[in-house]
Design an enzyme around this catalytic site. Structure first.
Site, short mmCIF file in Angstrom:
data_model
loop_
_atom_site.label_atom_id
_atom_site.label_comp_id
_atom_site.label_asym_id
_atom_site.label_seq_id
_atom_site.Cartn_x
_atom_site.Cartn_y
_atom_site.Cartn_z
N GLU A 126 45.13 38.45 50.09
CA GLU A 126 44.66 37.63 48.98
C GLU A 126 45.38 36.28 49.05
OE1 GLU A 126 45.29 39.13 45.00
OE2 GLU A 126 43.89 37.68 44.17
N ALA A 263 53.65 41.23 43.98
CA ALA A 263 53.10 42.44 44.59
C ALA A 263 51.60 42.25 44.76
CB ALA A 263 53.36 43.66 43.71
N HIS A 298 50.78 47.07 36.70
CA HIS A 298 49.81 45.99 36.93
C HIS A 298 49.02 46.26 38.21
CE1 HIS A 298 48.45 41.72 36.82
NE2 HIS A 298 48.40 41.89 38.12
N GLU A 299 49.71 46.51 39.30
CA GLU A 299 49.01 46.70 40.57
C GLU A 299 48.17 47.96 40.53
OE1 GLU A 299 49.08 44.09 42.16
OE2 GLU A 299 50.90 43.23 41.30
N GLU A 321 42.73 39.11 36.82
CA GLU A 321 44.15 38.92 36.50
C GLU A 321 44.42 38.91 35.00
OE1 GLU A 321 46.23 39.58 38.52
OE2 GLU A 321 45.29 39.26 40.47
N1 PHE Z 1 46.89 39.75 43.10
C1 PHE Z 1 48.31 39.86 42.99
C2 PHE Z 1 48.58 40.38 41.59
O1 PHE Z 1 48.45 39.71 40.63
C3 PHE Z 1 49.06 38.60 43.14
C4 PHE Z 1 49.00 37.98 44.49
C5 PHE Z 1 48.16 36.93 44.73
C6 PHE Z 1 49.80 38.46 45.50
C7 PHE Z 1 48.10 36.33 45.97
C8 PHE Z 1 49.76 37.86 46.72
C9 PHE Z 1 48.92 36.80 46.96
O2 PHE Z 1 48.82 41.50 41.39
ZN ZN Z 2 47.24 40.91 39.41
#
Ligand code: PHE
Ligand code: ZN
Length: 872
Positions: A126, A263, A298-299, A321
């Site tokens: 990501e 994360a 969260h994850e 998010e």
């Molecule tokens: N998507 C991840 C989160 O919010 C954050 C993230 C974004 C990590 C981009 C790495 C790179 O949980």
């Molecule tokens: Zn997230």
């Protein structure tokens, strides 16, 4: 196509230009032949024309890939390759595209794509990292099932080789994984290395067993229990609160030392910054434990909000998010104290999001354009995005919210969605028109809500007039009124509640609400009895909207609310506002610490009926940055050194005046027995730590030195060390701490950060030189870089020391980091986002440094976009 390195302005991506991908990906098979400098990636992807999209050229993203060979339906092809990807002639019917590429994981210092951390292979995809792994339509609306085969290096077999989904054949030096759930490429993950797992199992509500693993480097296995326990509690909670079950036979978390963010929610294979996994009582603080719990949750929650239902494009980032932050906040509130969690969240919101929303980087929760998407993982998208969900829930009620979420999952499972889809679900589930509410997604800036009050003694009626306005933000000069839910309570002169908390919905620029007998147009408490004597309103309870409440309130009324408000948030808020007013007057008028404030604070500290964690928060003072913002809002120019000095003076006053109650608390809040990270013990330690910090101002550090020597856990050890450093002591302790923890990266990060954060303006430059010159300052590691450079910029008076030496030092380090790790460099440029608040001298020095940064040859797209926006 471009043949030169892209400059920031070359590549603005716009929401309005969204177009679907002209092909549908059927399935994806990948084979990885791992090698530290020459990994081969073989891909086999099936494509079919997308009937729902106009046809277009066949373009696959790809960056820094060495193409070995490619074929279509088995026949070799020679595609055209640019810096950004590949184009190729393809048939108008379904076809199979195959490619073999070579990549260099160990040369990947940007930590995006496939890279190496401490000898282990790992990925971060990501937002747009997958294109550094192979050629692919690397966009979130292309979803497909993945089959992955990993082959370890022949000379050095790797004990653990993981990817998304369920395990397939695992033999000798290879491992196969199959992920049946269609997913976008940003959720792809691969991990391989010498890892050990702490394992557990979870049985879903419908009886499916899930193998859980927390993978870490050998030697760290005894620091995984809390992460694993947090995972199990998250899985249970999501079943109970949202009826969401897990959907694979395995769920793994892997801890990685080199990671740009906190994360990542890769399907079935979350990858974490090791800082948010590893914890033992002697190495992690209470705050670390709480962060681990929240981030693991969260994850995990992303599995439904993000993975099963994903984003159509990156403009919709808040869809996953904002919602997932809201869910993790609910979870932490349920695990711990809900009011304390709310106060913590509002503190973070104001510190990061309000700061962003009131400066040059302000942008809507759903931005309309970007140059580099990595720059939009912001407090606005995350934290304000979560606030918007919280307002929606408050407006429709908890039950309707749940019904809407059920509908959301039912309607959109397996899809890539937009904010329009999200709001439509709420409209359909509740019958409410959300067109005005939707402005929260498109309009940037923090609304100001002014309240004035009229009391009609004869009628026994209180009238409140609310006026809302949002100041202009970059690109948005004019703002429309928003839907703002204001939770409201009333207290009588004796401090008793007169009515249950009501929610007033503001929709107009100006709105009058009457409370009491025979109310007119107000929909509020229309059957409420006549209010007996002039009441005190408690406005914006629970911080029901992310706004700045502007209200002329006397110190007496604030002290009254601090003493009597039954809404814990507003009770805390009253004390915070008092402290802020006192400090602002100390800074701008050289006033003395107000004795009324000190006695109000003493009352709270003494009140043993109050949760210790709450009292710890009530005792904490506004930050340097809060005060700079408050002074700026009041039309004056904040002087960082004066703010720093006033905070110190007030802390000394508090230590002196409240000495009796603080020393009682220091003794009574000692938590006996072995350390446990639960909220109650952590709350007692937080209150004891707050007492220690104040007492150290007046006891010469004797308590802190003793506590440091005896501390049985990191919370107490670090708390004592911080208290010593802030009074200019602790040199020996600092050395002892280092000797003890030299080999521990995470603890050494604390050693660095604490010194950077507590340096006085006068010593800041020396401290900065010493820390950055330390052989242990391994600046290519993002955690270590942030623990020095980030912590220094967070120490406002140090960052803005009058000679501008820290501006220069920070800029030098950003210039050095940018080519190595542009994402982390760009993120740290936000240190400068408040520059327009300060005096002309400082602005001049900052401008000079920003211009120097911006002129760097080959500056990354990430950093140049940020500097450009800050300077604009
Ligand atoms: N998507 C991840 C989160 O919010 C954050 C993230 C974004 C990590 C981009 C790495 C790179 O949980
Ligand atoms: Zn997230």
């Amino acid at each position: 196509m471009k043949d030169h390195a892209p400059r920031a302005s070359d590549r603005t991506v716009r929401l309005e230009e969204y177009a679907p991908f002209p092909w549908i990906v059927g399935d994806v098979s990948l084979t990885f032949r791992l090698h530290p400098t020459a990994t081969r990636v073989l891909s086999r992807i099936t494509f079919a024309p997308n009937p729902a999209a106009p046809s277009g050229p066949f373009f696959l993203h790809g960056e820094k890939l060495k193409l070995i060979e490619a074929s279509i339906d088995g026949a070799p092809v020679s595609p055209t390759i640019t810096d950004e990807g590949l184009t190729c002639d393809v048939p108008g019917t379904p076809f199979v595209f195959e490619a073999e590429v070579e990549i260099d994981p160990s040369g990947n210092t940007a930590l995006d794509g496939l890279y190496m951390s401490g000898g282990m292979y790992c990925t971060q995809c990501e937002a747009e990292g997958f294109r550094k792994i192979t050629f692919y339509p690397d966009r979130p609306d292309v979803m497909a099932p993945f089959n992955v085969r990993i082959e370890g290096p022949e000379d050095a077999p790797l004990p653990v080789m993981l990817s998304n989904g369920n395990p397939g054949a695992q033999e000798g030096n290879s491992a196969e994984w199959h992920d049946p759930w269609p997913k976008p490429s940003y959720l792809f993950a691969l991990v391989a290395g010498d890892l050990v797992a702490k394992s557990g199992t979870f049985t879903t509500a419908s009886g499916m067993p899930v193998a859980l693993n927390v993978y870490v480097r050998p030697g760290d296995e005894d620091r995984c229990d809390y992460a694993l326990d947090s995972l199990i509690r998250s899985m249970r909670w999501d079943e109970q609160e949202y009826a969401r079950e897990y959907d694979l036979s395995v769920f793994s978390i892997v801890a990685v030392d080199d990671f740009n963010m906190g994360a990542m929610e890769n399907k079935g294979l979350n990858i974490f910054n090791s800082k948010y996994v590893l914890a033992s009582p002697d190495t992690a603080t209470d705050v670390d434990f709480e962060m681990i719990e929240g981030i693991v949750a969260h994850e995990y929650f992303h599995n439904w909000t993000g993975n099963r239902v994903t984003c159509r494009d990156w403009f919709q980032l808040c869809l996953k998010e904002g919602l997932t932050v809201f869910r993790d906040q609910q979870f932490s509130g349920d695990m711990r104290s809900e009011p304390v969690k709310r106060i913590d969240d509002v503190l973070a919101l104001r510190a990061r999001q309000f700061r962003e929303d009131n400066g040059p980087l302000a942008h809507p929760v759903r931005p309309e354009s970007y140059i580099e998407i990595n720059n939009f993982y912001t407090a606005t998208v995350y934290e304000k995005g979560a606030e918007v969900i919280g307002m929606l829930r408050r407006l429709v009620g908890a039950e309707a919210y749940r019904a809407a979420l059920d509908l959301y999952f039912e309607r959109h499972d397996g899809q890539a969605c937009t904010i329009e889809d999200w709001l439509k679900v709420f409209e359909d589930a509740t019958g409410r028109d959300l067109s005005q509410f939707k402005l929260w997604y498109s309009q940037a800036g923090t609304p100001r809500v002014e309240v004035s009050e009229e009391w009609d003694e004869e009628a026994g009626r209180l009238a409140l007039t609310f006026r809302q306005h949002t100041p202009p933000t970059p690109g948005q000069p004019d703002k429309a009124p928003l839907v703002i839910p204001i939770a409201l309570g009333l207290l009588d002169a004796g401090g008793n509640e007169i009515m249950a908390t009501e929610v007033v919905e503001l929709t107009e620029a100006e709105q009058r609400v009457e409370i009491g007998l025979g109310t007119g147009d107000a929909d509020l408490a229309s059957d409420a009895p006549r209010v007996p004597g002039r009441p005190v309103p408690s406005i914006l309870r629970g911080f029901s909207a992310p706004v700045i409440l502007q209200r002329q309130t006397s110190a007496e009324e604030r002290a009254f609310l601090l003493a009597h408000d039954t809404d814990p948030f507003n009770k805390w808020e009253a004390g915070r506002a008092l402290a802020r007013d006192v400090l602002v007057r100390m800074v701008t008028e050289g006033a003395e610490a107000d004795p009324h404030y000190l006695s109000a604070l003493e009352m709270v500290a003494k009140d043993d009926a109050l949760d210790p964690a709450f009292r710890a928060l009530a005792l904490s003072l506004p930050s340097q940055d809060d005060l700079a913002q408050a002074i700026h809002d009041g039309g004056a120019t904040p002087e960082p050194t004066a703010i720093w000095a006033a905070l110190r003076r007030l802390a000394e006053e508090i230590g002196g005046t409240l000495e009796p109650v603080l020393s009682r608390l220091y003794d009574e809040m000692r938590v006996p027995g072995p350390y446990t990270p639960d909220a109650e013990s952590a709350g007692a330690r937080a209150l004891r730590g707050a007492a220690l910090a104040y007492l150290s101002r007046v006891d010469g550090g004797s308590r802190a030195a003793a506590q440091f020597a005896e501390a049985g856990n990191m919370t107490e050890q670090l708390g004592a060390l911080g208290a010593l450093l802030r009074i200019g002591k602790g040199e020996e302790e600092l050395a002892a701490f280092r000797r003890r923890w030299e080999g521990d990266r995470l603890v050494m990060d604390k050693w660095f950060a604490l010194q950077a954060a507590s340096a006085s303006p006068a010593e800041a430059h020396d401290v900065a030189l010493r820390l950055t010159g330390d052989p242990a300052f391994d600046w290519t590691n993002p955690n270590r870089f942030r623990s020095v450079i980030g912590a220094l910029t967070g120490n406002v008076a140090a960052f803005h020391e009058p000679e501008g030496r820290i501006y220069r030092l920070v800029t030098d380090w950003l210039i050095r980091l940018d080519p190595v790790n542009p994402q982390t460099a760009a993120r740290l440029t936000t240190a400068f986002e408040t520059w327009k608040r300060f005096d002309a001298d400082r602005q001049g020095m900052i401008r000079e440094n920003l211009e120097r940064l911006s002129a760097v040859d080959g500056l990354s797209r990430d950093t140049s976009e940020m500097v450009g926006r800050i300077l604009a």
